[in-house]
Motif scaffolding. Sequence first.
Motif, PDB file in Angstrom:
ATOM      1  N   LEU A   1      -5.069  11.365   4.986  1.00  7.60           N
ATOM      2  CA  LEU A   1      -4.522  12.044   3.807  1.00  7.60           C
ATOM      3  C   LEU A   1      -5.372  13.255   3.452  1.00  7.60           C
ATOM      4  O   LEU A   1      -5.512  13.615   2.284  1.00  7.60           O
ATOM      5  N   GLY A   2      -5.949  13.872   4.478  1.00  9.27           N
ATOM      6  CA  GLY A   2      -6.863  14.984   4.257  1.00  9.27           C
ATOM      7  C   GLY A   2      -6.250  16.179   3.556  1.00  9.27           C
ATOM      8  O   GLY A   2      -6.965  16.986   2.954  1.00  9.27           O
ATOM      9  N   ALA A   3      -4.904  16.306   3.610  1.00  8.87           N
ATOM     10  CA  ALA A   3      -4.261  17.429   2.930  1.00  8.87           C
ATOM     11  C   ALA A   3      -4.529  17.400   1.432  1.00  8.87           C
ATOM     12  O   ALA A   3      -4.585  18.457   0.778  1.00  8.87           O
ATOM     13  N   ILE A   4      -4.722  16.204   0.879  1.00  4.27           N
ATOM     14  CA  ILE A   4      -5.035  16.097  -0.556  1.00  4.27           C
ATOM     15  C   ILE A   4      -6.384  16.746  -0.830  1.00  4.27           C
ATOM     16  O   ILE A   4      -6.540  17.522  -1.782  1.00  4.27           O
ATOM     17  N   GLY A   5      -7.366  16.438  -0.005  1.00  2.33           N
ATOM     18  CA  GLY A   5      -8.684  17.036  -0.183  1.00  2.33           C
ATOM     19  C   GLY A   5      -8.659  18.543  -0.006  1.00  2.33           C
ATOM     20  O   GLY A   5      -9.348  19.277  -0.727  1.00  2.33           O
ATOM     21  N   PHE A   6      -7.868  19.021   0.967  1.00  3.47           N
ATOM     22  CA  PHE A   6      -7.759  20.466   1.176  1.00  3.47           C
ATOM     23  C   PHE A   6      -7.209  21.164  -0.059  1.00  3.47           C
ATOM     24  O   PHE A   6      -7.743  22.190  -0.511  1.00  3.47           O
ATOM     25  N   LEU A   7      -6.139  20.615  -0.643  1.00  3.34           N
ATOM     26  CA  LEU A   7      -5.532  21.244  -1.815  1.00  3.34           C
ATOM     27  C   LEU A   7      -6.473  21.189  -3.017  1.00  3.34           C
ATOM     28  O   LEU A   7      -6.539  22.145  -3.804  1.00  3.34           O
ATOM     29  N   VAL A   8      -7.206  20.082  -3.182  1.00  2.00           N
ATOM     30  CA  VAL A   8      -8.182  19.997  -4.275  1.00  2.00           C
ATOM     31  C   VAL A   8      -9.238  21.080  -4.125  1.00  2.00           C
ATOM     32  O   VAL A   8      -9.564  21.794  -5.086  1.00  2.00           O
ATOM     33  N   ALA A   9      -9.780  21.241  -2.910  1.00  2.00           N
ATOM     34  CA  ALA A   9     -10.808  22.262  -2.686  1.00  2.00           C
ATOM     35  C   ALA A   9     -10.261  23.665  -2.951  1.00  2.00           C
ATOM     36  O   ALA A   9     -10.918  24.495  -3.596  1.00  2.00           O
ATOM     37  N   LEU A  10      -9.046  23.940  -2.481  1.00  2.00           N
ATOM     38  CA  LEU A  10      -8.472  25.277  -2.633  1.00  2.00           C
ATOM     39  C   LEU A  10      -8.225  25.621  -4.099  1.00  2.00           C
ATOM     40  O   LEU A  10      -8.581  26.712  -4.567  1.00  2.00           O
ATOM     41  N   LEU A  11      -7.635  24.685  -4.857  1.00  2.00           N
ATOM     42  CA  LEU A  11      -7.295  24.980  -6.248  1.00  2.00           C
ATOM     43  C   LEU A  11      -8.531  24.993  -7.142  1.00  2.00           C
ATOM     44  O   LEU A  11      -8.587  25.766  -8.113  1.00  2.00           O
ATOM     45  N   VAL A  12      -9.527  24.164  -6.840  1.00  2.00           N
ATOM     46  CA  VAL A  12     -10.749  24.180  -7.640  1.00  2.00           C
ATOM     47  C   VAL A  12     -11.509  25.484  -7.437  1.00  2.00           C
ATOM     48  O   VAL A  12     -12.020  26.080  -8.398  1.00  2.00           O
ATOM     49  N   VAL A  13     -11.579  25.951  -6.201  1.00  2.00           N
ATOM     50  CA  VAL A  13     -12.230  27.245  -5.938  1.00  2.00           C
ATOM     51  C   VAL A  13     -11.446  28.367  -6.602  1.00  2.00           C
ATOM     52  O   VAL A  13     -12.028  29.300  -7.173  1.00  2.00           O
ATOM     53  N   ASN A  14     -10.117  28.293  -6.544  1.00  2.00           N
ATOM     54  CA  ASN A  14      -9.292  29.314  -7.182  1.00  2.00           C
ATOM     55  C   ASN A  14      -9.474  29.323  -8.705  1.00  2.00           C
ATOM     56  O   ASN A  14      -9.383  30.369  -9.352  1.00  2.00           O
ATOM     57  N   ALA A  15      -9.758  28.147  -9.278  1.00  2.00           N
ATOM     58  CA  ALA A  15      -9.958  28.070 -10.728  1.00  2.00           C
ATOM     59  C   ALA A  15     -11.187  28.836 -11.175  1.00  2.00           C
ATOM     60  O   ALA A  15     -11.259  29.302 -12.328  1.00  2.00           O
ATOM     61  N   GLN A  16     -12.158  29.005 -10.287  1.00  2.00           N
ATOM     62  CA  GLN A  16     -13.357  29.747 -10.670  1.00  2.00           C
ATOM     63  C   GLN A  16     -13.066  31.222 -10.890  1.00  2.00           C
ATOM     64  O   GLN A  16     -13.680  31.868 -11.731  1.00  2.00           O
ATOM     65  N   ALA A  17     -12.119  31.754 -10.126  1.00  2.00           N
ATOM     66  CA  ALA A  17     -11.719  33.148 -10.352  1.00  2.00           C
ATOM     67  C   ALA A  17     -11.074  33.298 -11.730  1.00  2.00           C
ATOM     68  O   ALA A  17     -11.288  34.302 -12.418  1.00  2.00           O
ATOM     69  N   MET A  18     -10.290  32.301 -12.144  1.00  2.00           N
ATOM     70  CA  MET A  18      -9.694  32.340 -13.479  1.00  2.00           C
ATOM     71  C   MET A  18     -10.766  32.276 -14.556  1.00  2.00           C
ATOM     72  O   MET A  18     -10.702  32.982 -15.567  1.00  2.00           O
ATOM     73  N   ALA A  19     -11.771  31.420 -14.353  1.00  2.00           N
ATOM     74  CA  ALA A  19     -12.842  31.293 -15.345  1.00  2.00           C
ATOM     75  C   ALA A  19     -13.647  32.572 -15.472  1.00  2.00           C
ATOM     76  O   ALA A  19     -14.172  32.884 -16.548  1.00  2.00           O
ATOM     77  N   ASP A  20     -13.759  33.324 -14.382  1.00  2.00           N
ATOM     78  CA  ASP A  20     -14.484  34.606 -14.450  1.00  2.00           C
ATOM     79  C   ASP A  20     -13.696  35.660 -15.216  1.00  2.00           C
ATOM     80  O   ASP A  20     -14.272  36.537 -15.850  1.00  2.00           O
ATOM     81  N   ASN A  21     -12.375  35.579 -15.147  1.00  2.00           N
ATOM     82  CA  ASN A  21     -11.540  36.602 -15.765  1.00  2.00           C
ATOM     83  C   ASN A  21     -11.144  36.280 -17.195  1.00  2.00           C
ATOM     84  O   ASN A  21     -10.810  37.182 -17.972  1.00  2.00           O
TER      85      ASN A  21
END
Length: 576
Positions: free
Chosen positions: A114-134
């Motif tokens: 079920l590694g796709a779950i981990g991939f999506l978690v990593a991608l969206l959490v990293v993407n959230a940091q760009a939102m926090a910067d802006n």
Amino acid sequence: MESLIARIRTELAPFHGRMDAVWRLLASCTIVIVCSMTLQIPMLSLSLIMVFFTAQENTVLSRMSAIGLLAGSTLAVMASLILLMFTIDYPMLRILGAAVIAFCGMYFLRTSKLGAIGFLVALLVVNAQAMADNYADPDVLTRLQLWVWVATTYPVVVAMTIQRLFRPALPVNLLVSEYSRQLVEIEHQLEARITGGKPPTLHGAQVARGALALQRQLAFASLGHKERTAARAAAVSRLHAAAAQLARQAPFEASEDERLQMIAIRNACTTLRQCLGHETPFTFAATTATAGTGGARNAILREMERALRAATAADSDEEQPAGTANNGASGAVMPAAVPRVLYAKFAFKAILAAMISYVIYTSLQWPGIGTATQTCIILALPSLGATTHKGLNRLLGCLLGSVAALVATVFVVPHLESIVGLLAMALPVIAVGAWIAAGSPRSNYIGVQMMFAFALAQLGSFGPVTDLTEIRDRLLGIMLGLSVSITVYTLLWPEREGQALKTALARLRKAVAACAHADHHSIGAARLQAWSLLNQCRELQARVAMEPGWRDRNARRISNLLAKAEESLVAQQART
């Protein structure tokens, strides 16, 4: 240049079910665009890519993908909200916390089915940091994360609904369709020899693709008589390979006995094709024709008769030999046991590349190239060759999508007045991306990335887009992420597949030898295994060729070995 054009034609060639997949994607994307624009749901480009990720080659894979995407999206938003709750005022802790969560996600990607779950978690959490910067306001950040959950979940439901309602790609139907396609090719080959016409082309690569297609659909089809179905698949593959051997024969004038044999075999193939879709028993009575002057031709016809008798035995109540029920899964190249520390190194490299890209674009105060961090997560694949291959596909897809967005911005957007015009502009580009995405794994990511790049540039707001800097920045961000990822994966614990290719080649030699010594009962399963190994070796070769230090001499030698293995598998049909 000619080989490149031929490869492009092969990748873009139509096949059964490809147009249906395009229509399903277009219908899903149209509903998502209308809903997002009407209800003003942000992040439309993210919604569209979730549609593409959900739609798979059959309904079983689509359902599994939908469950993984929904679970991954929910966990990612929950993790981002909890992280922001405790670290919103401490940027360094927030970044380190996001890195730890993404590390766990990438580690889970390598260690679980079920590694796709981990991939999506990593991608969206990293993407959230760009939102926090802006956005410094906690309320705004919370709302944005909740919108991320909405934008990533409702398209999955829409896509799954369309997949089930509009010409669903049921594995059973796909299996029967593949049976019919191969049997029709066999009938055409026999008909040409009976009438003395020009036989259609049927080479070993087509036989390999057909055998693997049957094997793949068998893995997903939930059928009551698995042994009988696997035996049917083996019998059809034997017929298909024998027809390919017949196609290699020089033009000849068939004797009366040979004509009677071929007519009987052709009629039996037609009957078998009609039986497969209705689960009716199939019977075949061998002809009593005597051997003619062409020994090789008669050996091929006898092999076809044996395959038809195997199909008859599969439909009888007799117990099938153990080898007949094998669908070829045992021929897969099983990876050796990998220590857990290697998975941890993989996750560390992915997060290190993402953090390096993050530091670069924040130091430059250039948030437009923030796609570099996402690129590093997306390109996180086990081997260096696979990472390079996907990176080049991502770059090529982004170039195509950016060109389409540029043309639309200059010539189409100034004339848009309603959502009908928006759909008329966007759907043709999405259709092209969907056509590519419905193709082979070698190039399908180009279509996904092409659609996403276009949507990010043209569908990122609720009004006409005339700013071209978004297109430029996205390209630069992908190039930065690709460069950083390849550098990190090359210098730090590089994972190469050269040894895996050598192991696969050794197993292929054994499989080809096993086909030569197999009896008439187990030959079908043995050939399915051999074709599967041949395909896996070719996929490994394509990835290994992109690894630094791979020599052209090795590539030529391995290509010759694979060509000889294919020729041997096809030529074995002529043995008595």
